[in-house]
Design a protein around this motif. Structure first.
Motif, short mmCIF file in Angstrom:
data_model
loop_
_atom_site.label_atom_id
_atom_site.label_comp_id
_atom_site.label_asym_id
_atom_site.label_seq_id
_atom_site.Cartn_x
_atom_site.Cartn_y
_atom_site.Cartn_z
N ILE A 97 12.00 40.72 -1.34
CA ILE A 97 13.22 41.47 -1.00
C ILE A 97 13.25 41.75 0.50
O ILE A 97 14.29 41.60 1.16
N ASN A 98 12.13 42.16 1.07
CA ASN A 98 12.07 42.47 2.50
C ASN A 98 12.40 41.25 3.35
O ASN A 98 13.09 41.35 4.37
N ILE A 99 11.89 40.09 2.92
CA ILE A 99 12.18 38.86 3.65
C ILE A 99 13.66 38.52 3.54
O ILE A 99 14.31 38.13 4.51
N THR A 100 14.22 38.70 2.34
CA THR A 100 15.65 38.46 2.13
C THR A 100 16.49 39.39 2.99
O THR A 100 17.48 38.97 3.60
N LEU A 101 16.10 40.67 3.05
CA LEU A 101 16.83 41.64 3.87
C LEU A 101 16.77 41.27 5.35
O LEU A 101 17.74 41.47 6.10
N ARG A 102 15.64 40.74 5.76
CA ARG A 102 15.50 40.32 7.15
C ARG A 102 16.49 39.20 7.48
O ARG A 102 17.10 39.18 8.55
N GLN A 103 16.66 38.29 6.54
CA GLN A 103 17.58 37.18 6.75
C GLN A 103 19.04 37.65 6.68
O GLN A 103 19.86 37.27 7.51
N PRO A 122 3.46 44.75 2.82
CA PRO A 122 3.36 43.97 4.07
C PRO A 122 2.37 42.81 3.97
O PRO A 122 2.56 41.76 4.61
N ILE A 123 1.33 42.99 3.16
CA ILE A 123 0.33 41.93 3.00
C ILE A 123 0.97 40.72 2.31
O ILE A 123 0.85 39.57 2.78
N PHE A 124 1.67 40.97 1.21
CA PHE A 124 2.31 39.86 0.49
C PHE A 124 3.47 39.27 1.29
O PHE A 124 3.74 38.07 1.20
N ALA A 125 4.16 40.11 2.07
CA ALA A 125 5.25 39.60 2.90
C ALA A 125 4.72 38.59 3.92
O ALA A 125 5.37 37.57 4.21
N THR A 126 3.53 38.85 4.46
CA THR A 126 2.91 37.92 5.40
C THR A 126 2.60 36.59 4.72
O THR A 126 2.88 35.51 5.27
N ILE A 127 2.06 36.66 3.51
CA ILE A 127 1.73 35.44 2.78
C ILE A 127 2.98 34.65 2.43
O ILE A 127 3.04 33.42 2.62
N LEU A 128 4.02 35.32 1.93
CA LEU A 128 5.26 34.64 1.56
C LEU A 128 5.95 34.03 2.78
O LEU A 128 6.53 32.95 2.68
N SER A 129 5.90 34.73 3.90
CA SER A 129 6.51 34.20 5.12
C SER A 129 5.84 32.90 5.54
O SER A 129 6.50 31.95 5.99
N LEU A 187 4.14 30.82 3.50
CA LEU A 187 4.31 29.78 2.48
C LEU A 187 5.73 29.23 2.43
O LEU A 187 5.92 28.01 2.34
N PHE A 188 6.72 30.11 2.47
CA PHE A 188 8.10 29.69 2.21
C PHE A 188 8.97 29.59 3.46
O PHE A 188 9.90 28.79 3.51
N LEU A 189 8.68 30.41 4.46
CA LEU A 189 9.47 30.35 5.69
C LEU A 189 8.77 29.56 6.78
O LEU A 189 9.31 29.36 7.86
N LYS A 190 7.54 29.12 6.46
CA LYS A 190 6.74 28.33 7.40
C LYS A 190 6.52 29.06 8.73
O LYS A 190 6.43 28.44 9.79
N GLU A 191 6.48 30.40 8.67
CA GLU A 191 6.19 31.17 9.87
C GLU A 191 4.71 31.03 10.22
O GLU A 191 3.85 31.00 9.34
N ARG A 192 4.44 30.94 11.51
CA ARG A 192 3.05 30.81 11.94
C ARG A 192 2.37 32.18 11.84
O ARG A 192 2.84 33.16 12.41
N VAL A 193 1.28 32.23 11.08
CA VAL A 193 0.49 33.45 10.94
C VAL A 193 -0.88 33.18 11.55
O VAL A 193 -1.61 32.30 11.10
N GLY A 194 -1.20 33.94 12.58
CA GLY A 194 -2.45 33.71 13.29
C GLY A 194 -3.63 34.39 12.63
O GLY A 194 -3.50 35.09 11.61
N PRO A 195 -4.82 34.21 13.21
CA PRO A 195 -6.04 34.78 12.62
C PRO A 195 -6.04 36.29 12.55
O PRO A 195 -6.68 36.87 11.66
N HIS A 196 -5.33 36.95 13.46
CA HIS A 196 -5.28 38.41 13.43
C HIS A 196 -4.66 38.91 12.13
O HIS A 196 -5.21 39.79 11.45
#
Length: 300
Positions: free
Chosen positions: A168-174, A109-116, A118-127
């Protein structure tokens, strides 16, 4: 609409079975390696022996017509990533004690947050960024760079595996926006066996009956884990079933002790809660933001 209590209880029980099946499957990977089974063979038998379970479930449930897809290339890409992730996961367990390997893969989940971000341009807040930092602090405690008994190459493989599984998790989400989980599991299983089967005559080896028994157990447990994971997510939301995944650390410590006489280091028990807490917070935060976004859209 929330899932009925009995459906949630069944989902939790299925996820417990999933965690236990995965732990024993990874133990079989490690045991198979000790009996001369190559990494490639482990991957092949894991996928090939899961086919009867997966196809049988689809045929008995929604039917084979239900897995018809309009997105073959998405499934091919998922298969490429899936095989890479499986290979790295298996190699991690071949190189490291089971409990330590399990904890490193909790960083998904930690790396999924970082990849999201970087590559999906999802907004990740300070939390969530705070949770990412907390998770990596836990990793440093477990790994103890410069003073750890864990082999550095094993740790590197484990962290790389977590990154690939995150992708893979991000791909599965899409893919999940248009495809059911059953369809995705079906095509991953079928598509992965084709290239593996073509190479198997060249790379496969003969083994004794005991070793083949290990490989059969590996494949059946892998299929069971895939099906119980899919079924659990169908019965209850991610926020209900995901915390159960972390029970695999208990199973990993127990199986490692019983089968390989390995005992987790004290540093693992110090770092693991930080990694687990980080992963849980990220998931619950994402669920909360998703609900708020859904409410806003519906209000409009």
């Amino acid at each position: 609409m929330t899932a009925p209590a009995e459906r949630r209880l069944l989902a939790i029980l299925l996820r417990l079975v999933n965690a236990l099946a995965l732990t024993i499957m990874f133990a079989m990977v490690k045991l198979a390696a000790a009996h001369g089974v190559t990494l490639f063979e482990s991957i092949f038998y894991r996928q090939a022996l899961a086919i009867p379970l997966v196809v049988g479930l689809v045929a008995a449930g929604p039917g084979l017509k239900s897995v018809k897809t309009q997105r073959p290339w998405a499934h091919i890409w998922r298969t490429v990533l899936g095989l890479a992730g499986m290979g790295l996961n298996f190699l991690t367990y071949r190189l490291l004690p089971i409990a330590e390997a399990t904890v490193l893969l909790f960083t998904v989940p930690i790396f999924a947050t970082i990849l999201s971000a970087l590559f999906l341009k999802e907004r990740v807040g300070p939390h969530r960024w705070g949770a990412v930092v907390l998770g990596f602090a836990g990793v440093l405690i477990v790994v103890q760079p410069g003073g750890s008994a864990l082999p550095a190459h094993g740790v590197l493989v484990g962290m790389t595996a977590a990154v690939v599984v995150s992708a893979i998790n991000i791909t599965l989400r899409q893919i999940g926006r248009t495809e059911s989980a059953t369809t995705t599991v079906f095509w991953f299983t079928i598509l992965s066996v084709v290239p593996l089967g073509l190479v198997m005559p060249a790379l496969g080896k003969a083994h004794d009956a005991y070793t083949f028994g290990i490989l059969i157990a590996l494949g059946l447990l892998g299929g069971l884990a895939q099906l119980t994971s899919t079924a659990a997510l169908r019965l209850a939301p991610v926020s209900v079933v995901l915390p159960i995944d972390y029970s695999s650390l208990i199973w990993a410590a127990l199986v490692g002790w019983l089968m390989f006489q390995t005992v987790p280091s004290p540093m693992l028990w110090l770092g693991a809660p930080l990694i687990i807490g980080s992963g849980l917070y990220i998931v619950f935060r994402e669920q909360k933001l998703h609900r708020e976004k859904t409410v806003t859209v519906n209000a409009d």
